[in-house]
Design a protein around this motif. Structure first.
Motif, mmCIF file in Angstrom:
data_model
loop_
_atom_site.group_PDB
_atom_site.id
_atom_site.type_symbol
_atom_site.label_atom_id
_atom_site.label_comp_id
_atom_site.label_asym_id
_atom_site.label_seq_id
_atom_site.Cartn_x
_atom_site.Cartn_y
_atom_site.Cartn_z
ATOM 1 N N ILE A 95 12.540 -8.331 35.678
ATOM 2 C CA ILE A 95 11.165 -8.797 35.439
ATOM 3 C C ILE A 95 10.772 -8.541 33.986
ATOM 4 O O ILE A 95 10.245 -9.429 33.308
ATOM 5 C CB ILE A 95 10.177 -8.100 36.398
ATOM 6 C CG1 ILE A 95 10.440 -8.539 37.840
ATOM 7 C CG2 ILE A 95 8.726 -8.387 35.998
ATOM 8 C CD1 ILE A 95 9.786 -7.654 38.879
ATOM 9 N N THR A 124 3.887 -8.440 40.281
ATOM 10 C CA THR A 124 5.255 -8.408 40.803
ATOM 11 C C THR A 124 5.835 -7.002 40.696
ATOM 12 O O THR A 124 6.449 -6.495 41.646
ATOM 13 C CB THR A 124 6.147 -9.418 40.049
ATOM 14 O OG1 THR A 124 5.555 -10.714 40.154
ATOM 15 C CG2 THR A 124 7.540 -9.452 40.620
ATOM 16 N N LEU A 151 4.576 -9.163 50.279
ATOM 17 C CA LEU A 151 4.097 -10.443 49.727
ATOM 18 C C LEU A 151 3.394 -11.284 50.785
ATOM 19 O O LEU A 151 2.408 -11.967 50.498
ATOM 20 C CB LEU A 151 5.257 -11.237 49.126
ATOM 21 C CG LEU A 151 5.755 -10.769 47.768
ATOM 22 C CD1 LEU A 151 6.973 -11.577 47.348
ATOM 23 C CD2 LEU A 151 4.660 -10.889 46.731
ATOM 24 N N ASN A 158 9.478 -14.432 40.887
ATOM 25 C CA ASN A 158 9.071 -14.457 42.288
ATOM 26 C C ASN A 158 10.163 -13.750 43.087
ATOM 27 O O ASN A 158 11.320 -14.177 43.072
ATOM 28 C CB ASN A 158 8.892 -15.899 42.751
ATOM 29 C CG ASN A 158 8.332 -15.988 44.150
ATOM 30 O OD1 ASN A 158 8.472 -15.075 44.952
ATOM 31 N ND2 ASN A 158 7.705 -17.113 44.439
ATOM 32 N N PRO A 159 9.836 -12.650 43.768
ATOM 33 C CA PRO A 159 10.866 -11.887 44.480
ATOM 34 C C PRO A 159 11.672 -12.712 45.483
ATOM 35 O O PRO A 159 12.858 -12.445 45.687
ATOM 36 C CB PRO A 159 10.079 -10.789 45.187
ATOM 37 C CG PRO A 159 8.886 -10.598 44.318
ATOM 38 C CD PRO A 159 8.546 -11.979 43.815
ATOM 39 N N TYR A 194 1.841 -16.344 42.776
ATOM 40 C CA TYR A 194 2.793 -17.239 42.112
ATOM 41 C C TYR A 194 2.283 -18.681 42.190
ATOM 42 O O TYR A 194 2.283 -19.390 41.188
ATOM 43 C CB TYR A 194 4.183 -17.108 42.746
ATOM 44 C CG TYR A 194 4.659 -15.677 42.720
ATOM 45 C CD1 TYR A 194 5.114 -15.107 41.536
ATOM 46 C CD2 TYR A 194 4.625 -14.884 43.860
ATOM 47 C CE1 TYR A 194 5.520 -13.796 41.491
ATOM 48 C CE2 TYR A 194 5.025 -13.569 43.817
ATOM 49 C CZ TYR A 194 5.471 -13.022 42.628
ATOM 50 O OH TYR A 194 5.855 -11.714 42.588
#
Length: 176
Positions: A96, A125, A153, A70-71, A161
């Motif tokens: 990632i 992602t 996002l 998750n950024p 997510y």
């Protein structure tokens, strides 16, 4: 045509014996089938008892994967302001892919649906990070990239997510 007497004696003793064997077979067969079913059930129970902890651990690792890629969490972990946008982009994509490769063996223990969730989260992602990097000028900072990623996002309809984690929870509920 007349049969020899010894052939009639053989048939006289053999036919009732065969009849008794057939009757006994059909009387005992349900008990044998039931015994086999109990053995299979016992084997499944013993195997399931050993596999359940592995399956739960795999689901835990997958949820951890989703949180790690998750950024919002990754940017905090990577200390984004100290990098240029290009450096941060490369680091994030590498991170990632490394996380995915580290967890690739978990697909053995989870359902196909759960593994598809993992692949979709990874792909989404990577797409968000790539789109954010492409939207910035070359001299952008890591902080700019981080902001752009969070903006992208926030513009998505569904938080993939949270959706992925919810689907994994449903899969785990099916295990019990």
């Amino acid at each position: 045509m007349i049969f020899p007497p010894f052939l009639l004696d053989i048939l006289k003793y053999t036919l009732p014996g065969v009849g008794v064997v057939i009757v006994l077979f059909y009387l005992i067969k349900p008990y044998l089938d039931r015994f086999e079913q109990l053995k299979v059930l016992d084997l499944k129970k013993n195997t399931g008892g050993q596999a359940l902890p592995l399956k739960l651990q795999a689901y835990e690792r997958i949820v951890l994967f989703i949180e790690r890629v998750n950024p919002a969490n990754m940017l905090v972990r990577l200390n984004a302001p100290s990098f240029s946008a290009a450096e941060l982009h490369t680091i994030m994509i590498t991170e990632i892919r490394n996380e995915f490769q580290h967890n690739v063996t978990q697909q053995i223990y989870v359902s196909e649906r759960a593994w598809n969730v993992v692949k979709r989260v990874k792909d989404n992602t990577v797409t968000v990070v790539n789109n954010a990097a492409a939207a910035l000028p070359e001299n952008a900072t890591g902080l700019d990239l981080g902001k752009m990623i969070l903006v992208l996002l926030s513009q998505t309809e569904d938080n993939f997510y949270d959706t992925g984690t919810a689907l994994l929870r449903k899969d785990v509920e099916l295990l019990f």
